[in-house]
Enzyme design. Sequence first.
Site, PDB file in Angstrom:
ATOM      1  N   TYR A 183       0.820  -1.218   0.000  1.00  0.00           N
ATOM      2  CA  TYR A 183       0.000   0.000   0.000  1.00  0.00           C
ATOM      3  C   TYR A 183       0.850   1.263   0.000  1.00  0.00           C
ATOM      4  O   TYR A 183       2.078   1.194   0.151  1.00  0.00           O
ATOM      5  CB  TYR A 183      -0.953  -0.010   1.202  1.00  0.00           C
ATOM      6  CG  TYR A 183      -0.279   0.320   2.528  1.00  0.00           C
ATOM      7  CD1 TYR A 183       0.539  -0.593   3.179  1.00  0.00           C
ATOM      8  CD2 TYR A 183      -0.450   1.573   3.119  1.00  0.00           C
ATOM      9  CE1 TYR A 183       1.155  -0.281   4.384  1.00  0.00           C
ATOM     10  CE2 TYR A 183       0.161   1.889   4.332  1.00  0.00           C
ATOM     11  CZ  TYR A 183       0.951   0.964   4.954  1.00  0.00           C
ATOM     12  OH  TYR A 183       1.565   1.274   6.138  1.00  0.00           O
ATOM     13  N   LYS A 199       6.415  -2.051   1.832  1.00  0.00           N
ATOM     14  CA  LYS A 199       5.250  -1.454   2.501  1.00  0.00           C
ATOM     15  C   LYS A 199       4.071  -2.425   2.403  1.00  0.00           C
ATOM     16  O   LYS A 199       3.112  -2.216   1.659  1.00  0.00           O
ATOM     17  CB  LYS A 199       4.927  -0.087   1.880  1.00  0.00           C
ATOM     18  CG  LYS A 199       4.254   0.853   2.849  1.00  0.00           C
ATOM     19  CD  LYS A 199       4.349   2.274   2.375  1.00  0.00           C
ATOM     20  CE  LYS A 199       3.403   3.223   3.066  1.00  0.00           C
ATOM     21  NZ  LYS A 199       3.382   3.182   4.525  1.00  0.00           N
ATOM     22  N   LEU A 211      11.205   1.220   6.923  1.00  0.00           N
ATOM     23  CA  LEU A 211      10.630   1.696   5.668  1.00  0.00           C
ATOM     24  C   LEU A 211      11.389   2.963   5.257  1.00  0.00           C
ATOM     25  O   LEU A 211      11.628   3.847   6.086  1.00  0.00           O
ATOM     26  CB  LEU A 211       9.146   2.030   5.843  1.00  0.00           C
ATOM     27  CG  LEU A 211       8.499   2.454   4.531  1.00  0.00           C
ATOM     28  CD1 LEU A 211       8.215   1.239   3.652  1.00  0.00           C
ATOM     29  CD2 LEU A 211       7.218   3.236   4.765  1.00  0.00           C
ATOM     30  N   GLU A 263      12.550   2.365  14.030  1.00  0.00           N
ATOM     31  CA  GLU A 263      11.631   3.429  13.592  1.00  0.00           C
ATOM     32  C   GLU A 263      10.352   3.367  14.405  1.00  0.00           C
ATOM     33  O   GLU A 263      10.185   2.478  15.249  1.00  0.00           O
ATOM     34  CB  GLU A 263      11.325   3.280  12.097  1.00  0.00           C
ATOM     35  CG  GLU A 263      10.626   1.975  11.767  1.00  0.00           C
ATOM     36  CD  GLU A 263      10.277   1.805  10.284  1.00  0.00           C
ATOM     37  OE1 GLU A 263      10.170   2.801   9.553  1.00  0.00           O
ATOM     38  OE2 GLU A 263      10.091   0.641   9.874  1.00  0.00           O
TER      39      GLU A 263
HETATM   40  N1  PMP Z   1       7.881   3.801   8.751  1.00  0.00           N
HETATM   41  C1  PMP Z   1       6.723   3.115   8.784  1.00  0.00           C
HETATM   42  C2  PMP Z   1       6.683   1.772   9.414  1.00  0.00           C
HETATM   43  C3  PMP Z   1       5.556   3.673   8.229  1.00  0.00           C
HETATM   44  O1  PMP Z   1       4.394   2.990   8.221  1.00  0.00           O
HETATM   45  C4  PMP Z   1       5.615   4.980   7.676  1.00  0.00           C
HETATM   46  C5  PMP Z   1       4.379   5.624   7.117  1.00  0.00           C
HETATM   47  N2  PMP Z   1       4.102   5.207   5.833  1.00  0.00           N
HETATM   48  C6  PMP Z   1       6.854   5.657   7.658  1.00  0.00           C
HETATM   49  C7  PMP Z   1       7.970   5.020   8.211  1.00  0.00           C
HETATM   50  C8  PMP Z   1       6.992   7.016   7.050  1.00  0.00           C
HETATM   51  O2  PMP Z   1       6.931   6.946   5.649  1.00  0.00           O
HETATM   52  P1  PMP Z   1       6.492   8.175   4.759  1.00  0.00           P
HETATM   53  O3  PMP Z   1       7.328   9.325   5.166  1.00  0.00           O
HETATM   54  O4  PMP Z   1       6.757   7.750   3.363  1.00  0.00           O
HETATM   55  O5  PMP Z   1       5.026   8.414   5.036  1.00  0.00           O
END
Ligand code: PMP
Length: 289
Positions: A32, A146, A202, A178
Amino acid sequence: MEFALLNGDIIQRSEAKVDVEDRGYQFGDGVYEVIRIYNGKMFTVEQHLERFFKSAESIAISFPYTKPQLKEMLEELLVKNNLATGTIYMQVTRGIAPRNHVFPTGKVTPTLLAYTIKAERPLENMKSGVKTILTEDIRWLRCDIKSLNLLPNLLAKQKASEQGCFEAIQHRGQDVTEGSLSNVFIVKNGEVITHESNHLILKGITKDVILKLCSKNHIPVQERTFTLTELNEAEEVFLSSSISEVMPIIEIDGKKVNAGIPGPLTLKLQNLFEKEIEKQCGVLVGKII
Ligand code: PMP
């Protein structure tokens, strides 16, 4: 009336239904993305499409569309839903097939769904900063994908919520990885430090924007693993995500960070990030400062 995009067609959202044998529904067999919308425009859309296709490719789902085709459909959806501030949620699953752990053979069309959600910028939290807890990272070793399988992330976020906190900061032993849905940064000796983008986290699009803003503005950065001790001793801590942008962390497990107020470098990055949004999407109505 709200609309959704389902397998290439824009239909009424209330009519967008999933088959009980969709592999996303049964196995979480899909990936997603969440794209931020400001002034009706998609922020960092190319990066999100790139990551969406890469996530899908890494689990052998091939899209029936190209990136420009998908982008055009998303733009149409935005116009149809007349969305000014919010997000587009989209997911692709391996499709519908009789339940079997083995991937279906033959031609199964992936299910692609997208819809919009109204969501204002979390200005109050961005101004005051948020409280967090620490929790062991119990996820798999491909956090760079993701994936729809978010159970460990949900458990972490739920634990934070039950303790009146906004986010859970995950760690593998001594190493901070994270948040449950965000990337985490510390400031140490005036330097910004965040986990390197590998299989353990991620690769956040917001994280990448922040790193670019740092290097453009001569703010020293290190992408490396940092420890719980470094987190505990940090001058400032913040998290990032498409929804939360640059979000100050003012408490971790009941212990205050920077005496419980957002730090100066965090504020500077919030400001630079806001300017970047305005560069891509036009002037914002509500601002942090
Ligand atoms: N880490 C995780 C586990 C996440 O779910 C997200 C949110 N999508 C992020 C980091 C931050 O990613 P982004 O800046 O692309 O929203």
